[in-house]
Design an enzyme around this catalytic site. Sequence first.
Site, PDB file in Angstrom:
ATOM      1  N   ASP A  69       5.408   0.790  11.428  1.00  0.00           N
ATOM      2  CA  ASP A  69       4.215   0.169  11.152  1.00  0.00           C
ATOM      3  C   ASP A  69       4.187  -1.158  11.780  1.00  0.00           C
ATOM      4  O   ASP A  69       2.972  -1.776  11.436  1.00  0.00           O
ATOM      5  CB  ASP A  69       4.116  -0.036   9.708  1.00  0.00           C
ATOM      6  CG  ASP A  69       3.661   1.440   9.162  1.00  0.00           C
ATOM      7  OD1 ASP A  69       3.243   2.286   9.863  1.00  0.00           O
ATOM      8  OD2 ASP A  69       3.611   1.736   7.830  1.00  0.00           O
ATOM      9  N   LYS A  91       0.868  -1.360   0.036  1.00  0.00           N
ATOM     10  CA  LYS A  91       0.014   0.198   0.057  1.00  0.00           C
ATOM     11  C   LYS A  91       0.912   1.278  -0.059  1.00  0.00           C
ATOM     12  O   LYS A  91       0.687   2.260  -0.747  1.00  0.00           O
ATOM     13  CB  LYS A  91      -0.967   0.005   1.150  1.00  0.00           C
ATOM     14  CG  LYS A  91      -1.633   1.443   1.525  1.00  0.00           C
ATOM     15  CD  LYS A  91      -2.660   1.295   2.706  1.00  0.00           C
ATOM     16  CE  LYS A  91      -1.902   1.820   3.785  1.00  0.00           C
ATOM     17  NZ  LYS A  91      -1.785   3.154   4.088  1.00  0.00           N
ATOM     18  N   ASN A  92       1.985   1.364   0.886  1.00  0.00           N
ATOM     19  CA  ASN A  92       2.790   2.374   0.912  1.00  0.00           C
ATOM     20  C   ASN A  92       3.656   2.725  -0.273  1.00  0.00           C
ATOM     21  O   ASN A  92       4.231   3.807  -0.138  1.00  0.00           O
ATOM     22  CB  ASN A  92       3.535   2.381   2.285  1.00  0.00           C
ATOM     23  CG  ASN A  92       2.668   2.701   3.627  1.00  0.00           C
ATOM     24  OD1 ASN A  92       1.503   2.869   3.448  1.00  0.00           O
ATOM     25  ND2 ASN A  92       3.322   2.218   4.747  1.00  0.00           N
ATOM     26  N   ARG A 137      -8.483  -0.521   4.926  1.00  0.00           N
ATOM     27  CA  ARG A 137      -7.669   0.491   4.375  1.00  0.00           C
ATOM     28  C   ARG A 137      -6.249   0.077   3.716  1.00  0.00           C
ATOM     29  O   ARG A 137      -5.742   0.410   3.135  1.00  0.00           O
ATOM     30  CB  ARG A 137      -7.367   1.557   5.304  1.00  0.00           C
ATOM     31  CG  ARG A 137      -8.965   2.437   5.505  1.00  0.00           C
ATOM     32  CD  ARG A 137      -8.064   3.600   6.239  1.00  0.00           C
ATOM     33  NE  ARG A 137      -6.876   4.306   5.923  1.00  0.00           N
ATOM     34  CZ  ARG A 137      -6.043   4.490   6.730  1.00  0.00           C
ATOM     35  NH1 ARG A 137      -6.343   4.613   7.854  1.00  0.00           N
ATOM     36  NH2 ARG A 137      -4.728   4.878   6.180  1.00  0.00           N
ATOM     37  N   ARG A 194       0.989  14.882  12.532  1.00  0.00           N
ATOM     38  CA  ARG A 194       1.647  14.407  11.528  1.00  0.00           C
ATOM     39  C   ARG A 194       1.800  15.699  10.611  1.00  0.00           C
ATOM     40  O   ARG A 194       1.025  15.811   9.939  1.00  0.00           O
ATOM     41  CB  ARG A 194       1.029  13.039  10.618  1.00  0.00           C
ATOM     42  CG  ARG A 194       1.003  12.090  11.887  1.00  0.00           C
ATOM     43  CD  ARG A 194       0.504  10.818  11.126  1.00  0.00           C
ATOM     44  NE  ARG A 194       1.133  10.222  10.121  1.00  0.00           N
ATOM     45  CZ  ARG A 194       0.660   9.103   9.481  1.00  0.00           C
ATOM     46  NH1 ARG A 194      -0.511   8.572   9.829  1.00  0.00           N
ATOM     47  NH2 ARG A 194       1.538   8.505   8.798  1.00  0.00           N
ATOM     48  N   CYS A 231      -4.782  13.573  12.831  1.00  0.00           N
ATOM     49  CA  CYS A 231      -4.668  12.138  12.634  1.00  0.00           C
ATOM     50  C   CYS A 231      -4.759  11.302  13.774  1.00  0.00           C
ATOM     51  O   CYS A 231      -4.237  11.759  14.723  1.00  0.00           O
ATOM     52  CB  CYS A 231      -3.523  11.903  11.700  1.00  0.00           C
ATOM     53  SG  CYS A 231      -3.374  10.158  11.456  1.00  0.00           S
TER      54      CYS A 231
HETATM   55  C1  UD1 Z   1       5.582   7.090   8.315  1.00  0.00           C
HETATM   56  C2  UD1 Z   1       6.762   6.163   8.295  1.00  0.00           C
HETATM   57  C3  UD1 Z   1       6.440   5.199   7.345  1.00  0.00           C
HETATM   58  C4  UD1 Z   1       5.035   4.695   7.604  1.00  0.00           C
HETATM   59  C5  UD1 Z   1       3.974   5.459   7.618  1.00  0.00           C
HETATM   60  C6  UD1 Z   1       2.652   5.172   8.007  1.00  0.00           C
HETATM   61  C7  UD1 Z   1       9.065   6.387   8.990  1.00  0.00           C
HETATM   62  C8  UD1 Z   1      10.417   7.279   8.766  1.00  0.00           C
HETATM   63  N1  UD1 Z   1       8.286   6.881   8.186  1.00  0.00           N
HETATM   64  O1  UD1 Z   1       5.864   7.883   6.958  1.00  0.00           O
HETATM   65  O2  UD1 Z   1       7.441   4.276   7.539  1.00  0.00           O
HETATM   66  O3  UD1 Z   1       4.827   3.658   6.693  1.00  0.00           O
HETATM   67  O4  UD1 Z   1       4.329   6.829   8.534  1.00  0.00           O
HETATM   68  O5  UD1 Z   1       2.537   4.775   9.202  1.00  0.00           O
HETATM   69  O6  UD1 Z   1       9.064   5.344   9.752  1.00  0.00           O
HETATM   70  N2  UD1 Z   1       7.633  14.982   9.862  1.00  0.00           N
HETATM   71  C9  UD1 Z   1       7.573  16.364  10.117  1.00  0.00           C
HETATM   72  N3  UD1 Z   1       7.291  17.179   9.225  1.00  0.00           N
HETATM   73  C10 UD1 Z   1       6.951  16.806   8.037  1.00  0.00           C
HETATM   74  C11 UD1 Z   1       6.879  15.311   7.784  1.00  0.00           C
HETATM   75  C12 UD1 Z   1       7.232  14.412   8.871  1.00  0.00           C
HETATM   76  O7  UD1 Z   1       7.959  16.672  11.472  1.00  0.00           O
HETATM   77  O8  UD1 Z   1       6.517  17.708   7.031  1.00  0.00           O
HETATM   78  C13 UD1 Z   1       7.626  14.035  11.061  1.00  0.00           C
HETATM   79  C14 UD1 Z   1       6.679  13.176  11.390  1.00  0.00           C
HETATM   80  O9  UD1 Z   1       5.959  13.723  12.320  1.00  0.00           O
HETATM   81  C15 UD1 Z   1       7.470  11.975  12.150  1.00  0.00           C
HETATM   82  C16 UD1 Z   1       8.685  11.859  11.115  1.00  0.00           C
HETATM   83  O10 UD1 Z   1       8.954  13.133  10.506  1.00  0.00           O
HETATM   84  O11 UD1 Z   1       7.850  12.133  13.367  1.00  0.00           O
HETATM   85  C17 UD1 Z   1       8.602  10.814   9.939  1.00  0.00           C
HETATM   86  O12 UD1 Z   1       7.468  11.112   9.030  1.00  0.00           O
HETATM   87  P1  UD1 Z   1       7.332  10.686   7.808  1.00  0.00           P
HETATM   88  O13 UD1 Z   1       8.255   9.594   7.243  1.00  0.00           O
HETATM   89  O14 UD1 Z   1       7.073  11.895   6.661  1.00  0.00           O
HETATM   90  O15 UD1 Z   1       5.793   9.934   7.622  1.00  0.00           O
HETATM   91  P2  UD1 Z   1       5.111   9.298   6.777  1.00  0.00           P
HETATM   92  O16 UD1 Z   1       5.495   9.668   5.479  1.00  0.00           O
HETATM   93  O17 UD1 Z   1       3.685   9.449   7.259  1.00  0.00           O
END
Ligand code: UD1
Length: 431
Positions: free
Chosen positions: A316, A22-23, A408, A131, A126
Amino acid sequence: MDRIRIVGGPPLEGTIRISGAKNAALPLMIASLLTSETLTLENVPNLADVGMLLRILGHHGVDHSVDGRKPGAAPEASRPIHLSARRIVDTTAPYELVRKMRASFWVIAPLLARMGEAKVSLPGGCAIGTRPVDLLIMVLEKLGATIEIEAGYVHAFARNGLVGAEITFPKVTVGGTHTALMAASLAKGHTRLVNAAREPEVVDLADCLVKMGARIKGAGQAVVEIEGVASLSGASHTVLSDRIEAGTYALAAAMAGGDVLLDGARADLLQSALDVIEKAGAEISVTNEGVRVRRNGSGIDPVDVTTAPFPGFPTDLQAQLMALMTKAKGTSRITETIFENRFMHVQELARLGARIQLHGDLAVVEGVEELQGAPVMATDLRASVSLVIAALAARGETIVHRVYHLDRGFEHLEQKLSGCGAIVERLSEPA
Ligand code: UD1
């Protein structure tokens, strides 16, 4: 609303076919906005999130068609999807669409890169903590976009196109890296990403972009170099196998006991989790078909684990590992470093008899002899499946409510588990 009924006890014996990730599928589908030609994706999982994203992309002008079923193919076999964004008809992604699926915020990158403008609603809160998208916005600004945030919308302009830049991420972000890869592929000149996410799903997106004509080097490493091109073309790409689904069923087999072949699982994408599952007492072997997980007779050993960006233990799989540890012979410590507040499963696991104490980002899990079935509530995607794992080894019946969270992200969950001898069924209610 549908519910899932599980009666714990039977070991898992058999084969589970692992679906496309999915991701990876979601950003790949969004990449179709980058080209006026057709992007064909194979091995796209049949999930509620995929259906939702097709509707969101349709709003921007992406037509899609799905191939007919091949003669003799299993009814659940995935069919190729063709995505064609010949003409972008709308560069605004409204709140009503973005709030339904966070990943749809990523449309901002291809819309801006191709059309010079995009207006996308902020995704909002969320269930798994705050996030933010500040780093995604930082990426677009570095590439020369002007950003205005107004009335809950991010409005990005780059009337003369994006321009390559050096972008250093202060923390590893998967969403930020996807955004940078898509936007920089169509920017003028050279972009260098430092501290980029190394997740396999990032590499899968980069591989597909390269097939579309992008010039990307180093995906999967911390430093990625991108040379922008004027336009991208169509391509055909097979979505990578879902390491989170594979890890989930590996943990389920470790919990229920038995012998399961995860057909199509890639051990190389799952090493940190497989190491932990082995430490917990299961036997893991890698075969030509995939990964085999066995646990016969021996108990579950406690482990100490901290989630981390790839190649570390994935956030995850944190909830699913915690479910396994509820029955360990001793005390485990699980630390969540990626998201605050990603512990909603704790109170539901407690309803099954688990003993878990939370101290900030640390969960201390004291293994119990026996879990007991109970009604529980799914709260988010990975939390929900952790309840299913616990229920497989609980005495009696568990009913999981709010199953739409599972739909989902887990394709044919009941069939995959019941095919291995678990007592799992969906209780559908008329709409
Ligand atoms: C993250 C997970 C991914 C998982 C997905 C769904 C990691 C590094 N990423 O991806 O493996 O599949 O959730 O659960 O494990 N952040 C900021 N500012 C931003 C974007 C992110 O501060 O603009 C922070 C987030 O709060 C978090 C970290 O960076 O603490 C990682 O976030 P990110 O990898 O971007 O989240 P996803 O892409 O949702």
